[in-house]
Each structure stands twice: as structure tokens, then as C-alpha cells.
Design an enzyme around this catalytic site. Sequence first.
Site, PDB file in Angstrom:
ATOM      1  N   PHE A   1       0.804  -1.226   0.000  1.00  9.63           N
ATOM      2  CA  PHE A   1       0.000   0.000   0.000  1.00  9.63           C
ATOM      3  C   PHE A   1       0.838   1.277   0.000  1.00  9.63           C
ATOM      4  CE2 PHE A   1      -2.335  -2.955   3.119  1.00  9.63           C
ATOM      5  CZ  PHE A   1      -2.882  -3.725   2.105  1.00  9.63           C
ATOM      6  N   HIS A   2       1.882   1.317  -0.828  1.00  9.61           N
ATOM      7  CA  HIS A   2       2.751   2.502  -0.873  1.00  9.61           C
ATOM      8  C   HIS A   2       2.870   3.096  -2.283  1.00  9.61           C
ATOM      9  CE1 HIS A   2       5.091   0.768   2.850  1.00  9.61           C
ATOM     10  NE2 HIS A   2       3.918   1.268   3.181  1.00  9.61           N
ATOM     11  N   PRO A   3       1.766   3.340  -2.997  1.00  9.25           N
ATOM     12  CA  PRO A   3       1.907   3.905  -4.350  1.00  9.25           C
ATOM     13  C   PRO A   3       2.404   5.343  -4.311  1.00  9.25           C
ATOM     14  CG  PRO A   3      -0.399   3.875  -3.710  1.00  9.25           C
ATOM     15  CD  PRO A   3       0.353   3.151  -2.630  1.00  9.25           C
TER      16      PRO A   3
END
Length: 549
Positions: A475-477
Site C-alpha cells: 500500500f505505498h503507491p
Amino acid sequence: MGAPFDYIIIGAGTAGCLLANRLSADATKRVLLIEAGRKDDYHWIHIPVGYLYCIGNPRTDWLYNTEPDAGLNGRSLRYPRGKTLGGSSSINGMIYMRGQARDYDQWARLTGDDAWNWGNALPYFKLHEDHYKGASATHGAGGEWRVEKQRLRWDVLDAFSQAAQQAGIPATEDFNQGDNEGVGYFEVNQKEGWRWSTAKAFLRPTCYARPNFELWTSAQVVKLLLETKADGSQRCTGVQVWVGHEMVSASATEEVILSAGSIGSPQILQLSGIGPAKLLQQHGIAVLEDAPGVGGNLQDHLQIRAVFKVQGVKTLNTQANSLWGKALIGLEYALKRSGPMSMAPSQLGAFTRSDPAQPYPNIEYHVQPLSLEAFGEPLHSFNAFTASVCNLNPTSRGTVQIKSNKFEDAPAIAPNYLSTEADAQVAADSLRITRNIVAQPALAKYQPQEWKPGIQHQTDQDLARLAGDIATTIFHPVGTTKMGAADDPMAVVDSRLRVRGKGGLIAGLRVVDAGVMPLITSGNTNSPTLMIAEKAAQWIVEDAARATH
């Protein structure tokens, strides 16, 4: 359209909440903050373990999915993004992590602006920090962003930490001093056992008490309003917004600031006619600025989850698999605000090298005293722990592109995971590092057995293919509206985060969120986004003051 605002901020997430706080501090400036989601009055937002009920819930999550990905052997992933006040800080893992000094030094080189190097970034981390140990050379105290120790420990995680040290990874008590190599428990954004989101930190109660601050929730931006001047240059004058069941417009005299995140900001730019010309034309959108970088350069951390069965030690799997166990967990949280309900999704962290030739730590572990087949599914019935490992500096690049000219349609998210040989090699190597740690004497008493992916898989090719089968996003875009030097055709914003156009800057328009990162940070991305917003707030105020003199 009512009276104009001075500033309009799109997105009440991590960056947007801080910006709203800083810009509305000047009582002479009218500030509008627009959030597509609802208020943060859902109880599971505030209980740390509530991320289990917020992710995949339309009340708090955009419910995105990625396009089928060749690097994941054709799989599509759930792609959570916060849709409520506080944005992803209201549903994330609460881990406080800055990354490595070299990340920011690279940003400075890529943009040609020393404002981004580690020495100049550190004061902006400290400015809003409230670290439980108090002020020091590397930490701040008294700010809005609370950083605390976790309120639990597990024997199996302590043993993993000792095993990591036996494998040559040093112990550390602080991952946030510029070099995060080591193993230790993560620090978290919590306050006395409750989640501490950016909405709590920066909006409540400060902004709500200010008469010059206005908040719209359940309000989705349809597009930016742009004006073309006689000389062909562009200015952003406001936004069109879908509120309730009607379309309204709001205008800004100073700036419109896009803080809708790495997915939302490029989508809004593209819908507004700023993006790759071919993509816009395909969807019948008039091209105001042919900006090929908008929606490009997507980077993310892909975690490879290895699961190990254990004997003779307690894990959450069996503790939470009975009504009595669940009752005890609930009682501990009710009485002490501690125990499993106060848990971040990952408690123990480690940063190390995927192979000795690496010049710096390039992989990160998130270790958990639990296991399950996939996020959202039940815990296994046997005791186990999960060691998830991610490549901190992936070379794969993806895209975010609109699928239609309708604001309500989700964009196509294509991360292109494991699409380079380098990333496939790090994936294989990192699984071997995991096995080496687990084989150390400190864990032997618990007889760990590899349940996933399985010890029968040994070759580079096998392990890389398995990574494609079992890996998932952490979850690190970032990176989809990246900043860069003037000669970088893919740079969407300049080093002060102002949007570029063919005739210079598009006046009155800035992007302030994780999308501006040219390279992903070597760690979790929430707190670096706050640092970016802190810097941007100062620049916005300075630019406004300069314009009036």
C-alpha cells in the site's frame, strides 16, 4: 458559485489535512478542504486493529483493484486507498517511518534543488512531530503528529529479532535517523492506544474552530477549472465538484492544491485535460496540456509473504480462534488500551541487504505473529508467524490512467510489478534471506516449518515465479505526478511542486501528495508525505506574500 476562496485543497488525506491546518492559520485567508469520503465518525477507524474492517469497506476505502499483472502471473490485487477524513492515514498500518537519508539526497539530485536533501528535510519531519521520547537532534516534540512505542510484545517476534541478529542484522531502537538498517519493533502513530490519523492531528480541533475554514465531505472533484490567457498560458481558477446530487463550482484566488494521492491526483489532472495527449483524446477530453508524465512513474512496495508454522509458542492465530480468546483480547483493550486490539498490522521490522553486494539496506521486513491465506480471510487454525519482505527500491514502473471521461469511474492502475530482471532477482534473494533468518538458533525451540511458499522451491526462477503467486502490495503507491528538473519531460511538477505547462508553470496549481516523489522512499510512505506537505505549506505562504508585495 459563492464567494471565492483563497485556497482550495482537494483531498483531506495525509497531505491535505496538514495543508488545511497550516494555510488556515492565517485568519485573512479563506480555505476550502474537499473530501470525497465521509467524516471519520466510524468507530473502527479509531481502534488500531480496525484496519481489518476499514480496508475493503466502501465506507472508508475507494475499493480499487489493479489491472491483471504479468509480473504477478496474471493476478489482480485489491488496492486500498483511504476514502474518509484522514485518507489513508485512517486505514493504514500506523507505522512511523521516514526512509533513508539517501532517498532525499537522490530527490535533491534529480530535481536540482537542495531543499529536498536529508539535511533540509529533517527539520520538516521534526516540525510536526511529537515523539514519545521528547525532542532530540533527530526527533521533535510538541507537534501534532504523535509517535509512540507499541503497547504489546510477542515471544515469537522477540525470537525472530534475536534470529535476525544472529544472521548479522544489528538491533536498533530507532529506524528514523537516516540509516534504518537493523531489527526492532516499529514505532507507531497512536495516542494512548488509539489510532492517530492526520484528521485527528491537524483538523480536530484546530481547523474546525476557525471561521475562515470550510470543509466539504462526500464531495468528489469532477475536474479543475482552467483559464487560457491571451499569451496561451494557463491558470487554474477553481474546481467543479459533485456534492450530494448536484454539480457546484468553487473558485480560488490564490491556489488550487491537489492532494488526492497517487491515484486520485493524476486522475483529476487527466479528466481536466492535463495528461498524455493520446490518452485524453482516446476518451474525448480536450488536451489543454500534453503532459506525458501524468499517471506515469508509478512505484510501489511489493511484499512477499512467507509463513512459518511454529510449536510451543502463542500466536494470534490460536488466541483469536475462540470466543474466550476474543473476549480476553477485547477486555484487555477496554481496560488498558493494549494487547492485540492495539496492534499495528506489523509489529516487528527489519532492514537489511538482499545480498552482500548491495551498498545499502534494500529490503524491509514486516513481521507478524499471525498468518492467513490472504488479507481479509480468516486466520489459520495453527500457530504461525508471517515474515513479509519487500524490495525498497524497485526498478519496475507502472501507470495510473483514466478508463473514461467520467469522474466516477475508477482509473486503470497497472503497477507492472516484477517487470525487470533486477526486481525478480531481489525477490528471489530476499526469500533466501528470510530462510536464513528462520534457520538461526534463536527460533529453533519453536520448530519453524515453512508453510508458504514451501522449501521445495529453491531456484531463482522458482522463487521469482512464486513471488508473483504470493506477493501483494504493501500500500505505498507513489510517483505518478513526480517532481523533476526543467529538462525532465516526465516531470509533472517543479521542485516547489507547481504544475508545469508548455508555456511555463500553470499558475495557481500545485500537487502536494506522495505522487510528487520522483523515487519511492526506503520504507513506509505516510510520514514522508507529511514532510512534503509541511515544506509545501511554507512555500505556498511565501509565494502568496511575495505576490502581494
